[in-house]
Design an enzyme around this catalytic site. Structure first.
Site, PDB file in Angstrom:
ATOM      1  N   HIS A 119     -23.502 115.097  18.601  1.00 27.48           N
ATOM      2  CA  HIS A 119     -22.339 115.843  19.133  1.00 27.48           C
ATOM      3  C   HIS A 119     -22.301 115.828  20.648  1.00 27.48           C
ATOM      4  O   HIS A 119     -21.676 116.705  21.256  1.00 27.48           O
ATOM      5  CB  HIS A 119     -22.350 117.283  18.581  1.00 27.48           C
ATOM      6  N   CYS A 130      -8.734 109.372  31.518  1.00 30.55           N
ATOM      7  CA  CYS A 130      -9.151 107.938  31.532  1.00 30.55           C
ATOM      8  C   CYS A 130     -10.537 107.732  30.954  1.00 30.55           C
ATOM      9  O   CYS A 130     -11.033 106.607  30.890  1.00 30.55           O
ATOM     10  CB  CYS A 130      -9.066 107.398  32.964  1.00 30.55           C
ATOM     11  N   GLY A 187     -33.318 124.264  11.395  1.00 33.13           N
ATOM     12  CA  GLY A 187     -32.462 125.132  12.204  1.00 33.13           C
ATOM     13  C   GLY A 187     -30.998 124.797  12.153  1.00 33.13           C
ATOM     14  O   GLY A 187     -30.291 124.882  13.154  1.00 33.13           O
ATOM     15  N   ASN A 213     -36.081 126.970   7.950  1.00 34.45           N
ATOM     16  CA  ASN A 213     -35.015 127.870   8.365  1.00 34.45           C
ATOM     17  C   ASN A 213     -35.403 129.284   7.912  1.00 34.45           C
ATOM     18  O   ASN A 213     -35.876 129.446   6.790  1.00 34.45           O
ATOM     19  CB  ASN A 213     -33.699 127.442   7.696  1.00 34.45           C
TER      20      ASN A 213
END
Ligand code: BV8
Ligand code: ZN
Length: 247
Positions: A119, A130, A187, A213
């Site tokens: 990401h 641009c 996580g 987790n």
């Protein structure tokens, strides 16, 4: 903390481990997760509503300021024992590939050398018009700052909702998820696609899937091993159990 001997064997025999991480790995560095409620000025917004190109076009200054607020939070953040254990794993296993949804850059800071940032990275900026990369530290009175090449608005180098992941990143991550000997899922609430499908690819390819987790997640049923706890506490204990003689 007790670990299944089968899990320790998997670690000892692994030549390549994939480590898929989400915001929970940075929680112990003091960076709020996406599930955490936004605070202060940002309490009235949902992250999903700000992290979109539409939000940026509608109100570029607010979206830019939200990222500046998050960058300020992250500036003070240091890698925590979870990041450090994942980096140390590279010295205990032939190859470790970190596939992260996080944009804070803390895996690289901790010393991990093979990191796929699905990401993007909040420290990078580029021109919204641009696409030209821009300097990280932009000192400009304009909010958002302007592009030196076309005077367009700068945006953070992250993947917004509705945007495609960086070219090749998902394909590379999927190929590694299906070929590594073990796939650690650490996580993440596993709610954001297409990243959230990676644990399923790993399991469908017969890989050992390990979930770390403190909460139950949508993917616990995919994992052969579910380690219920904080990454910064579980990972150092797991490395100690698997490699007690390590320096
Ligand atoms: C795309 C960068 C197409 C930005 C992020 C309806 C259904 C299904 C999917 C969709 C849908 N509508 C739209 C979609 C697709 C959408 C999506 O998945 N939406 C979700 C909300 C349903 N996905 C997209 O838009 C993606 N793009 O699909 O493009 C396309 C294709 C071709 C061409 C054009 C377009 C892009 C998604 C990327 C969005 N960007 N980040 C920024 O940061 O500002 S996502 C962002 O949220 C994070 O990067 C991360 O991925 C996600 C948050 O998830 P987590 O990391 O898991 O964090 P979370 O807070 O959820 O959970 C934390 C976990 O940690 C918890 O489980 C907690 O228990 C645990 N934890 C807490 N403390 C600890 C801990 N664990 C261990 N130790 C601890 N101490
Ligand atoms: Zn430009």
């Amino acid at each position: 903390m007790h670990f299944d001997p089968g899990l320790l064997d998997t670690l000892h025999n692994a030549r390549h481990i994939a480590v898929f991480t989400g915001a929970g790995v940075s929680a112990e560095s003091g960076i709020p997760t996406f599930r955490d409620a936004q605070t202060g000025l940002w309490a009235k917004y949902r992250a999903e509503d700000l992290a979109t190109p539409q939000a940026f076009m509608r109100d570029p200054a607010t979206v830019w300021n939200w990222y500046q607020w998050r960058r300020d939070l992250m500036h003070a953040a240091l890698p925590n024992p979870a990041h450090r254990a994942i980096a140390e794993l590279e010295h205990l296993v032939g190859r470790v590939t970190v596939i992260t949804q996080n944009v804070d850059g803390l895996h690289n800071s901790a010393g991990s050398t093979e990191v796929i940032e699905l990401h993007g990275n909040i420290w990078n900026n580029l021109c919204f018009s641009c696409k030209h990369p821009a300097a990280q530290a932009v000192d400009s009175s304009a909010v958002p700052p302007r592009c030196a090449y076309c005077n367009g608005m700068l945006r953070p180098g992250v993947v917004w909702f509705g945007e495609a992941l960086p070219a090749g990143a998902l394909e590379q991550a999927a190929e590694i998820s299906e070929s590594a000997d073990a796939f650690f899922c650490i996580g993440t609430s596993s709610l954001v696609e297409p990243a959230a499908s990676l644990p399923r690819y790993a399991r469908a390819s017969g890989r050992t899937v390990v979930q770390i987790n403190p909460q139950a997640t949508a993917h616990d049923d995919i994992a052969q091993h579910v380690l219920r706890g904080k990454a910064g506490e579980v990972l150092p204990k797991l490395l100690q159990a698997a490699w007690p003689g390590r320096s």
